[in-house]
Design an enzyme around this catalytic site. Structure first.
Site, PDB file in Angstrom:
ATOM      1  N   SER A  40       4.789   4.174  10.831  1.00 40.50           N
ATOM      2  CA  SER A  40       4.882   2.998  10.009  1.00 40.50           C
ATOM      3  C   SER A  40       6.051   2.190  10.251  1.00 40.50           C
ATOM      4  O   SER A  40       7.022   2.781  10.898  1.00 40.50           O
ATOM      5  CB  SER A  40       5.240   3.325   8.660  1.00 40.50           C
ATOM      6  OG  SER A  40       5.314   2.290   7.837  1.00 40.50           O
ATOM      7  N   TYR A  80       9.238   9.079   2.154  1.00 38.66           N
ATOM      8  CA  TYR A  80       8.076   8.469   3.167  1.00 38.66           C
ATOM      9  C   TYR A  80       8.601   7.949   4.438  1.00 38.66           C
ATOM     10  O   TYR A  80       8.015   8.202   5.616  1.00 38.66           O
ATOM     11  CB  TYR A  80       7.353   6.972   2.257  1.00 38.66           C
ATOM     12  CG  TYR A  80       6.393   6.404   3.084  1.00 38.66           C
ATOM     13  CD1 TYR A  80       5.035   7.185   3.315  1.00 38.66           C
ATOM     14  CD2 TYR A  80       6.474   5.124   3.716  1.00 38.66           C
ATOM     15  CE1 TYR A  80       4.158   6.497   4.170  1.00 38.66           C
ATOM     16  CE2 TYR A  80       5.454   4.526   4.321  1.00 38.66           C
ATOM     17  CZ  TYR A  80       4.404   5.303   4.513  1.00 38.66           C
ATOM     18  OH  TYR A  80       3.384   4.279   5.180  1.00 38.66           O
TER      19      TYR A  80
HETATM   20  N1  LIG Z   1      -1.110  -0.325   4.213  1.00 39.54           N
HETATM   21  C1  LIG Z   1      -0.009  -0.624   4.705  1.00 39.54           C
HETATM   22  O1  LIG Z   1       0.707  -1.546   4.618  1.00 39.54           O
HETATM   23  C2  LIG Z   1       0.395   0.555   5.712  1.00 39.54           C
HETATM   24  C3  LIG Z   1       1.482   0.345   6.549  1.00 39.54           C
HETATM   25  C4  LIG Z   1       2.105   1.345   7.392  1.00 39.54           C
HETATM   26  C5  LIG Z   1       1.293   2.315   7.527  1.00 39.54           C
HETATM   27  N2  LIG Z   1       0.228   2.769   7.020  1.00 39.54           N
HETATM   28  C6  LIG Z   1      -0.242   3.899   6.972  1.00 39.54           C
HETATM   29  O2  LIG Z   1      -1.451   3.833   7.466  1.00 39.54           O
HETATM   30  C7  LIG Z   1      -2.287   5.090   6.997  1.00 39.54           C
HETATM   31  C8  LIG Z   1      -3.508   4.714   6.257  1.00 39.54           C
HETATM   32  O3  LIG Z   1      -3.366   3.976   5.048  1.00 39.54           O
HETATM   33  P1  LIG Z   1      -4.006   2.783   4.531  1.00 39.54           P
HETATM   34  O4  LIG Z   1      -3.133   1.534   4.300  1.00 39.54           O
HETATM   35  O5  LIG Z   1      -5.356   2.739   4.774  1.00 39.54           O
HETATM   36  O6  LIG Z   1      -4.166   3.496   2.904  1.00 39.54           O
HETATM   37  P2  LIG Z   1      -5.322   4.273   2.203  1.00 39.54           P
HETATM   38  O7  LIG Z   1      -4.777   5.055   0.825  1.00 39.54           O
HETATM   39  O8  LIG Z   1      -6.566   3.208   2.222  1.00 39.54           O
HETATM   40  O9  LIG Z   1      -5.500   5.518   3.079  1.00 39.54           O
HETATM   41  C9  LIG Z   1      -4.989   6.637   3.298  1.00 39.54           C
HETATM   42  C10 LIG Z   1      -6.042   7.766   3.012  1.00 39.54           C
HETATM   43  O10 LIG Z   1      -5.582   9.037   3.253  1.00 39.54           O
HETATM   44  C11 LIG Z   1      -6.050   9.837   2.221  1.00 39.54           C
HETATM   45  N3  LIG Z   1      -5.553  11.008   2.006  1.00 39.54           N
HETATM   46  C12 LIG Z   1      -4.255  11.000   1.222  1.00 39.54           C
HETATM   47  N4  LIG Z   1      -3.941  12.393   1.124  1.00 39.54           N
HETATM   48  C13 LIG Z   1      -4.617  13.174   2.111  1.00 39.54           C
HETATM   49  C14 LIG Z   1      -4.653  14.498   2.170  1.00 39.54           C
HETATM   50  N5  LIG Z   1      -3.949  15.447   1.771  1.00 39.54           N
HETATM   51  N6  LIG Z   1      -5.778  15.045   3.338  1.00 39.54           N
HETATM   52  C15 LIG Z   1      -6.507  13.880   3.444  1.00 39.54           C
HETATM   53  N7  LIG Z   1      -6.493  12.786   3.552  1.00 39.54           N
HETATM   54  C16 LIG Z   1      -5.497  12.448   2.455  1.00 39.54           C
HETATM   55  C17 LIG Z   1      -6.558   9.065   0.932  1.00 39.54           C
HETATM   56  O11 LIG Z   1      -7.438   9.596   0.356  1.00 39.54           O
HETATM   57  C18 LIG Z   1      -6.891   7.712   1.502  1.00 39.54           C
HETATM   58  O12 LIG Z   1      -8.248   7.632   2.320  1.00 39.54           O
HETATM   59  C19 LIG Z   1      -1.330   5.963   6.184  1.00 39.54           C
HETATM   60  O13 LIG Z   1      -0.861   6.842   7.053  1.00 39.54           O
HETATM   61  C20 LIG Z   1      -0.151   4.830   5.711  1.00 39.54           C
HETATM   62  O14 LIG Z   1       0.848   5.671   5.886  1.00 39.54           O
HETATM   63  C21 LIG Z   1      -0.062   1.796   5.919  1.00 39.54           C
END
Ligand SMILES: NC(=O)c1ccc[n+]([C@@H]2O[C@H](COP(=O)([O-])OP(=O)(O)OC[C@H]3O[C@@H](n4cnc5c(N)ncnc54)[C@H](O)[C@@H]3O)[C@@H](O)[C@H]2O)c1
Length: 250
Positions: free
Chosen positions: A141, A156
């Site tokens: 991230s 985080y």
């Molecule tokens: N959305 C943003 O702005 C953003 C920015 C930087 C990084 N990210 C990273 O991108 C990745 C995806 O996030 P997203 O934005 O698609 O959100 P999201 O919440 O849609 O996706 C995260 C997924 O991880 C799953 N998850 C959570 N705990 C878990 C566990 N213990 N075991 C298995 N699965 C689990 C959730 O059920 C969900 O489907 C994450 O690692 C997040 O930190 C997102």
């Protein structure tokens, strides 16, 4: 010939409708891969895989559990015979001031983000090593690089910075086995991340201060994951690619 023809990819955190994981699964299948989508909720992950099609398998896997990760990779090997690509995408965040991060908060966030990345990588590495081929993509991230600022609590940010360090260490150690390990560092992306409740409009408003004046889409992160998973990046390992519309230029 498609970029991921004959490849098998495992993607964690892949069930959520607007998530980066599901967008990545969809794009990988479009480019010829079979994908195994892992997530927590059985009905949700099965529905997500069914929507992607017969090239996708949905499995329940809590990445905090090493046993779950090993079982998921065993199921993958039984289904597809090999694993070529792992995308460590599962993640969770909490908005917390640093003094408010409880033991449980710390365990949860670092457990999913950092230990989850280690667990699932440990589960796939032996079969990749045996075939002397593999690509691991770790979703970090922008919060790791600039200490949060949007969604991230301190725990985080620390966990996501840990993911970059872990990815670099794995790149160094696994290079001789022809296993590449790289990270992506997304900025603000239009997903329902940790069900934050933040609207797309609010995210675009935040992004007005940044060069590209908008938040990104999940498919724009998926595209970079595809590049790192495919032969297009065959001489890249230990790298972190920013996908942030210029929000953090360094
Ligand atoms: N959305 C943003 O702005 C953003 C920015 C930087 C990084 N990210 C990273 O991108 C990745 C995806 O996030 P997203 O934005 O698609 O959100 P999201 O919440 O849609 O996706 C995260 C997924 O991880 C799953 N998850 C959570 N705990 C878990 C566990 N213990 N075991 C298995 N699965 C689990 C959730 O059920 C969900 O489907 C994450 O690692 C997040 O930190 C997102």
């Amino acid at each position: 010939m498609k970029l991921l023809d004959h490849r098998v990819a495992v993607i964690s955190g892949a069930a959520r409708e607007r998530g980066i994981g599901k967008a990545t699964a969809r794009l990988f299948v479009e480019h010829g891969a079979r994908v195994v989508m892992l997530d927590l909720d059985e009905a949700e992950v099965h529905a997500a895989a069914a929507e992607i099609g017969p090239q996708a398998l949905g499995l329940v896997c809590d990445v905090r559990s090493a046993a779950d990760c090993h079982a998921a990779i065993e199921r993958t090997l039984a289904w597809a015979g090999q694993v070529d690509v792992l995308v460590n995408n599962a993640g969770i965040t909490q908005k917390r001031g640093v003094v408010d991060v409880s033991d449980d908060d710390y365990e949860l966030v670092t457990g999913v983000v950092l230990k989850g990345t280690l667990n699932l990588s440990q589960a796939v590495i032996p079969s990749m090593r045996a075939r002397r081929a593999g690509a691991i993509v770790c979703v970090s991230s922008m919060s790791a690089q600039q200490g949060g600022g949007v969604f991230g609590g301190a725990h985080y940010c620390a966990a996501k910075a840990g993911v970059q360090g872990l990815a670099r260490a794995m790149a160094r150690e696994l290079g001789p086995d022809n296993i590449r390990v790289n990270s992506v560092a997304p900025g603000l992306i239009l997903t329902d991340f940790s069900r934050s409740g933040s609207t797309d409009e609010a995210k675009h408003a935040i992004a007005q201060a940044w060069p590209m004046r908008r938040a990104g889409s999940p498919s724009e992160v998926a595209g970079v994951c595809l590049f790192l998973a495919s032969g297009l990046s065959s001489f890249m390992t230990g790298a972190t690619l920013d996908v942030n519309g210029g929000a953090h230029i360094h």
